[in-house]
Design a protein around this motif. Structure first.
Motif, PDB file in Angstrom:
ATOM      1  N   LEU A 201      41.383 -43.419 -63.391  1.00  0.00           N
ATOM      2  CA  LEU A 201      41.515 -41.987 -63.603  1.00  0.00           C
ATOM      3  C   LEU A 201      42.824 -41.472 -63.000  1.00  0.00           C
ATOM      4  O   LEU A 201      43.510 -40.639 -63.608  1.00  0.00           O
ATOM      5  CB  LEU A 201      40.327 -41.252 -62.990  1.00  0.00           C
ATOM      6  CG  LEU A 201      40.267 -39.741 -63.228  1.00  0.00           C
ATOM      7  CD1 LEU A 201      40.341 -39.404 -64.713  1.00  0.00           C
ATOM      8  CD2 LEU A 201      38.987 -39.150 -62.613  1.00  0.00           C
ATOM      9  N   ASP A 202      43.181 -41.955 -61.828  1.00  0.00           N
ATOM     10  CA  ASP A 202      44.450 -41.554 -61.227  1.00  0.00           C
ATOM     11  C   ASP A 202      45.620 -41.903 -62.138  1.00  0.00           C
ATOM     12  O   ASP A 202      46.576 -41.129 -62.290  1.00  0.00           O
ATOM     13  CB  ASP A 202      44.633 -42.216 -59.861  1.00  0.00           C
ATOM     14  CG  ASP A 202      43.808 -41.547 -58.770  1.00  0.00           C
ATOM     15  OD1 ASP A 202      43.290 -40.431 -59.014  1.00  0.00           O
ATOM     16  OD2 ASP A 202      43.676 -42.135 -57.680  1.00  0.00           O
ATOM     17  N   ALA A 203      45.561 -43.085 -62.737  1.00  0.00           N
ATOM     18  CA  ALA A 203      46.629 -43.493 -63.649  1.00  0.00           C
ATOM     19  C   ALA A 203      46.676 -42.574 -64.872  1.00  0.00           C
ATOM     20  O   ALA A 203      47.752 -42.160 -65.317  1.00  0.00           O
ATOM     21  CB  ALA A 203      46.428 -44.946 -64.078  1.00  0.00           C
ATOM     22  N   ARG A 204      45.525 -42.253 -65.408  1.00  0.00           N
ATOM     23  CA  ARG A 204      45.469 -41.344 -66.558  1.00  0.00           C
ATOM     24  C   ARG A 204      46.075 -39.985 -66.205  1.00  0.00           C
ATOM     25  O   ARG A 204      46.820 -39.387 -66.994  1.00  0.00           O
ATOM     26  CB  ARG A 204      44.015 -41.110 -66.980  1.00  0.00           C
ATOM     27  CG  ARG A 204      43.326 -42.237 -67.677  1.00  0.00           C
ATOM     28  CD  ARG A 204      41.991 -41.713 -68.178  1.00  0.00           C
ATOM     29  NE  ARG A 204      41.027 -42.766 -68.369  1.00  0.00           N
ATOM     30  CZ  ARG A 204      39.764 -42.556 -68.730  1.00  0.00           C
ATOM     31  NH1 ARG A 204      39.339 -41.314 -68.911  1.00  0.00           N
ATOM     32  NH2 ARG A 204      38.929 -43.556 -68.894  1.00  0.00           N
ATOM     33  N   LEU A 205      45.715 -39.487 -65.028  1.00  0.00           N
ATOM     34  CA  LEU A 205      46.201 -38.173 -64.633  1.00  0.00           C
ATOM     35  C   LEU A 205      47.710 -38.164 -64.462  1.00  0.00           C
ATOM     36  O   LEU A 205      48.380 -37.174 -64.776  1.00  0.00           O
ATOM     37  CB  LEU A 205      45.513 -37.738 -63.339  1.00  0.00           C
ATOM     38  CG  LEU A 205      44.003 -37.496 -63.444  1.00  0.00           C
ATOM     39  CD1 LEU A 205      43.398 -37.275 -62.064  1.00  0.00           C
ATOM     40  CD2 LEU A 205      43.693 -36.331 -64.368  1.00  0.00           C
ATOM     41  N   GLY A 206      48.254 -39.274 -63.955  1.00  0.00           N
ATOM     42  CA  GLY A 206      49.705 -39.367 -63.833  1.00  0.00           C
ATOM     43  C   GLY A 206      50.387 -39.300 -65.182  1.00  0.00           C
ATOM     44  O   GLY A 206      51.370 -38.569 -65.369  1.00  0.00           O
ATOM     45  N   VAL A 207      49.863 -40.051 -66.143  1.00  0.00           N
ATOM     46  CA  VAL A 207      50.427 -40.042 -67.503  1.00  0.00           C
ATOM     47  C   VAL A 207      50.278 -38.661 -68.130  1.00  0.00           C
ATOM     48  O   VAL A 207      51.202 -38.142 -68.770  1.00  0.00           O
ATOM     49  CB  VAL A 207      49.738 -41.115 -68.371  1.00  0.00           C
ATOM     50  CG1 VAL A 207      50.152 -40.973 -69.840  1.00  0.00           C
ATOM     51  CG2 VAL A 207      50.071 -42.513 -67.858  1.00  0.00           C
ATOM     52  N   ARG A 208      49.109 -38.073 -67.958  1.00  0.00           N
ATOM     53  CA  ARG A 208      48.862 -36.762 -68.565  1.00  0.00           C
ATOM     54  C   ARG A 208      49.791 -35.704 -67.988  1.00  0.00           C
ATOM     55  O   ARG A 208      50.318 -34.859 -68.728  1.00  0.00           O
ATOM     56  CB  ARG A 208      47.397 -36.345 -68.349  1.00  0.00           C
ATOM     57  CG  ARG A 208      47.056 -35.037 -69.031  1.00  0.00           C
ATOM     58  CD  ARG A 208      45.566 -34.852 -69.130  1.00  0.00           C
ATOM     59  NE  ARG A 208      45.050 -33.976 -68.089  1.00  0.00           N
ATOM     60  CZ  ARG A 208      43.875 -33.337 -68.180  1.00  0.00           C
ATOM     61  NH1 ARG A 208      43.121 -33.492 -69.241  1.00  0.00           N
ATOM     62  NH2 ARG A 208      43.455 -32.560 -67.209  1.00  0.00           N
ATOM     63  N   THR A 209      50.004 -35.738 -66.679  1.00  0.00           N
ATOM     64  CA  THR A 209      50.879 -34.749 -66.055  1.00  0.00           C
ATOM     65  C   THR A 209      52.321 -34.921 -66.528  1.00  0.00           C
ATOM     66  O   THR A 209      53.016 -33.934 -66.815  1.00  0.00           O
ATOM     67  CB  THR A 209      50.804 -34.858 -64.525  1.00  0.00           C
ATOM     68  OG1 THR A 209      49.440 -34.686 -64.108  1.00  0.00           O
ATOM     69  CG2 THR A 209      51.659 -33.786 -63.864  1.00  0.00           C
ATOM     70  N   GLU A 210      52.790 -36.148 -66.611  1.00  0.00           N
ATOM     71  CA  GLU A 210      54.141 -36.390 -67.129  1.00  0.00           C
ATOM     72  C   GLU A 210      54.283 -35.845 -68.545  1.00  0.00           C
ATOM     73  O   GLU A 210      55.309 -35.248 -68.897  1.00  0.00           O
ATOM     74  CB  GLU A 210      54.449 -37.878 -67.100  1.00  0.00           C
ATOM     75  CG  GLU A 210      54.643 -38.445 -65.697  1.00  0.00           C
ATOM     76  CD  GLU A 210      54.982 -39.917 -65.716  1.00  0.00           C
ATOM     77  OE1 GLU A 210      55.146 -40.480 -66.830  1.00  0.00           O
ATOM     78  OE2 GLU A 210      55.084 -40.521 -64.633  1.00  0.00           O
ATOM     79  N   ARG A 211      53.245 -36.032 -69.360  1.00  0.00           N
ATOM     80  CA  ARG A 211      53.296 -35.529 -70.734  1.00  0.00           C
ATOM     81  C   ARG A 211      53.355 -34.007 -70.758  1.00  0.00           C
ATOM     82  O   ARG A 211      54.049 -33.408 -71.593  1.00  0.00           O
ATOM     83  CB  ARG A 211      52.096 -36.039 -71.521  1.00  0.00           C
ATOM     84  CG  ARG A 211      52.128 -35.669 -73.002  1.00  0.00           C
ATOM     85  CD  ARG A 211      51.108 -36.447 -73.802  1.00  0.00           C
ATOM     86  NE  ARG A 211      49.751 -36.201 -73.337  1.00  0.00           N
ATOM     87  CZ  ARG A 211      48.975 -37.112 -72.774  1.00  0.00           C
ATOM     88  NH1 ARG A 211      49.426 -38.348 -72.572  1.00  0.00           N
ATOM     89  NH2 ARG A 211      47.742 -36.804 -72.386  1.00  0.00           N
ATOM     90  N   MET A 212      52.635 -33.360 -69.859  1.00  0.00           N
ATOM     91  CA  MET A 212      52.671 -31.889 -69.794  1.00  0.00           C
ATOM     92  C   MET A 212      54.087 -31.387 -69.521  1.00  0.00           C
ATOM     93  O   MET A 212      54.549 -30.424 -70.149  1.00  0.00           O
ATOM     94  CB  MET A 212      51.723 -31.383 -68.701  1.00  0.00           C
ATOM     95  CG  MET A 212      50.252 -31.495 -69.032  1.00  0.00           C
ATOM     96  SD  MET A 212      49.228 -30.978 -67.621  1.00  0.00           S
ATOM     97  CE  MET A 212      47.583 -31.105 -68.335  1.00  0.00           C
ATOM     98  N   PHE A 213      54.764 -32.034 -68.595  1.00  0.00           N
ATOM     99  CA  PHE A 213      56.128 -31.612 -68.282  1.00  0.00           C
ATOM    100  C   PHE A 213      57.059 -31.922 -69.450  1.00  0.00           C
ATOM    101  O   PHE A 213      57.930 -31.108 -69.784  1.00  0.00           O
ATOM    102  CB  PHE A 213      56.610 -32.283 -66.994  1.00  0.00           C
ATOM    103  CG  PHE A 213      56.172 -31.565 -65.747  1.00  0.00           C
ATOM    104  CD1 PHE A 213      57.043 -30.717 -65.076  1.00  0.00           C
ATOM    105  CD2 PHE A 213      54.882 -31.708 -65.250  1.00  0.00           C
ATOM    106  CE1 PHE A 213      56.641 -30.033 -63.930  1.00  0.00           C
ATOM    107  CE2 PHE A 213      54.469 -31.035 -64.111  1.00  0.00           C
ATOM    108  CZ  PHE A 213      55.348 -30.198 -63.447  1.00  0.00           C
ATOM    109  N   THR A 214      56.864 -33.067 -70.091  1.00  0.00           N
ATOM    110  CA  THR A 214      57.680 -33.403 -71.253  1.00  0.00           C
ATOM    111  C   THR A 214      57.450 -32.422 -72.394  1.00  0.00           C
ATOM    112  O   THR A 214      58.377 -32.068 -73.141  1.00  0.00           O
ATOM    113  CB  THR A 214      57.358 -34.831 -71.732  1.00  0.00           C
ATOM    114  OG1 THR A 214      57.634 -35.756 -70.676  1.00  0.00           O
ATOM    115  CG2 THR A 214      58.185 -35.208 -72.950  1.00  0.00           C
ATOM    116  N   ASP A 215      56.206 -31.973 -72.540  1.00  0.00           N
ATOM    117  CA  ASP A 215      55.851 -31.076 -73.643  1.00  0.00           C
ATOM    118  C   ASP A 215      56.259 -29.625 -73.402  1.00  0.00           C
ATOM    119  O   ASP A 215      56.060 -28.779 -74.277  1.00  0.00           O
ATOM    120  CB  ASP A 215      54.340 -31.128 -73.907  1.00  0.00           C
ATOM    121  CG  ASP A 215      53.902 -32.438 -74.536  1.00  0.00           C
ATOM    122  OD1 ASP A 215      54.780 -33.190 -74.997  1.00  0.00           O
ATOM    123  OD2 ASP A 215      52.692 -32.712 -74.557  1.00  0.00           O
ATOM    124  N   GLY A 216      56.790 -29.323 -72.203  1.00  0.00           N
ATOM    125  CA  GLY A 216      57.332 -27.985 -72.001  1.00  0.00           C
ATOM    126  C   GLY A 216      56.603 -27.101 -71.016  1.00  0.00           C
ATOM    127  O   GLY A 216      56.624 -25.863 -71.145  1.00  0.00           O
TER     128      GLY A 216
END
Length: 321
Positions: A201-216
């Motif tokens: 879950l920690d790994a998923r959250l890291g990926v998800r957060t990076e995507r949020m910043f990439t998405d704007g």
């Protein structure tokens, strides 16, 4: 109130609640009632992982985009409005699917938790006190008047610290005294919980957060400032939004190093929140748990060859027998 019993899909952030809720709604004839506090805010889309209308599969959603970012979200207001939505859904013969990870929102509905509504004057006074002395000192003041509440609230959580002090003043009783007793769920609600081992879950959250910043996410925060984000009390403290705001200069500028810091702190804040969610929901013996490890979305098959939907339908069938 009559009609089909609701189904609550709860659990920590990032475990696949939205996807399972959609699957259940399509299979059972349901409508989704959002139980995520921050998804109530218009324009807070990227940082809250709010499903856009194009991804809602035609399933009606309620309690999304109902507040301006300058407004204060309260459990009391949510409960009143969500109860009205649930009555309407059941009256149409459909299944209310309560979806979200905001712990008090879920419990307010399922257990009829009556929390005093906010008093703007009292709230403003504690908000000013927070600005003057900081969250840790304010948390210490809470510990003196309500040790049990202070023990359950992180000393770095300004919103819940202020709210607990407000309730103590308004009721003359400890905040902890307002907690509901976990008993028979209202309306015969069936509770399903999604969980995932922390390393994954920690790994998923890291990926998800990076995507949020990439998405704007940064641009979203900047646009929301123009809509009154800084004037609000609740929205500006949402995880991700608060971290970006703290790194922005007075002109809302933010360089690459500051963005990287905001991203890292958002990941840390999200992981801390997830641990609180796990602890809170873990105390509720009524929840039937579904493991979502070793897959990337709620619709994928897990190690045992079954999807979360298949497991959920089995659990719901058992509950009905």
């Amino acid at each position: 109130m009559t009609g089909p019993a609701p189904i609550a899909v709860v659990g920590p952030t990032g475990t696949g609640k939205s996807e399972l809720s959609l699957d259940l709604a399509q299979r059972l004839g349901g409508e989704v009632v959002n139980c995520d506090a921050m998804q109530q805010y218009r324009g807070m889309d990227i940082g809250t992982a709010k499903l856009p209308p194009s991804q809602r599969r035609g399933v009606p959603h309620h309690r999304l985009d109902v507040l301006d970012v300058s407004e204060t979200a309260s459990v009391a207001d949510f409960r009143r409005e969500a109860e009205r939505e649930i009555a309407g859904i059941r009256g149409r013969g459909n299944v209310p699917i309560l979806c979200g990870g905001s712990m008090m929102y879920i419990q307010a509905l399922v257990d009829g938790w009556s929390i005093p509504d906010t008093d703007p004057g009292v709230r403003a006074r504690y908000e000013r006190r927070l600005e003057e002395i900081g969250v840790r000192a304010l948390h210490a003041e809470l510990a003196r008047v309500d040790p049990e509440a202070a023990g359950a609230i992180l000393p770095t959580d300004p919103r819940r610290t202020v709210r607990a002090l407000e309730v103590v003043e308004l009721t003359g009783r400890p905040f902890s005294a307002s907690r509901p007793t976990i008993g028979e769920p209202r309306w015969g609600t069936r509770l399903l919980g999604l969980r995932c081992a922390l390393p994954e879950l920690d790994a998923r959250l890291g990926v998800r957060t990076e995507r949020m910043f990439t998405d704007g996410l940064v641009a979203e925060v900047r646009g929301l400032v123009a809509s009154g984000l800084l004037e609000g009390v609740t929205a500006r403290r949402a995880i991700g939004y608060a971290q970006v705001l703290e790194e922005m200069d007075d002109d809302l500028g933010i360089d690459d190093e500051a963005v990287a810091r905001a991203l890292e702190r958002t990941v840390i804040g999200t992981r801390r929140y997830v641990r609180r969610q796990r602890s809170w929901f873990g105390r509720d013996h009524r929840i039937r748990w579904i493991d979502t490890d070793v897959h990337t979305s709620a619709g994928d098959r897990v190690a045992g060859g079954r999807t979360p939907l298949e497991t959920a339908l089995d659990l719901l069938g058992e509950a009905g027998r």
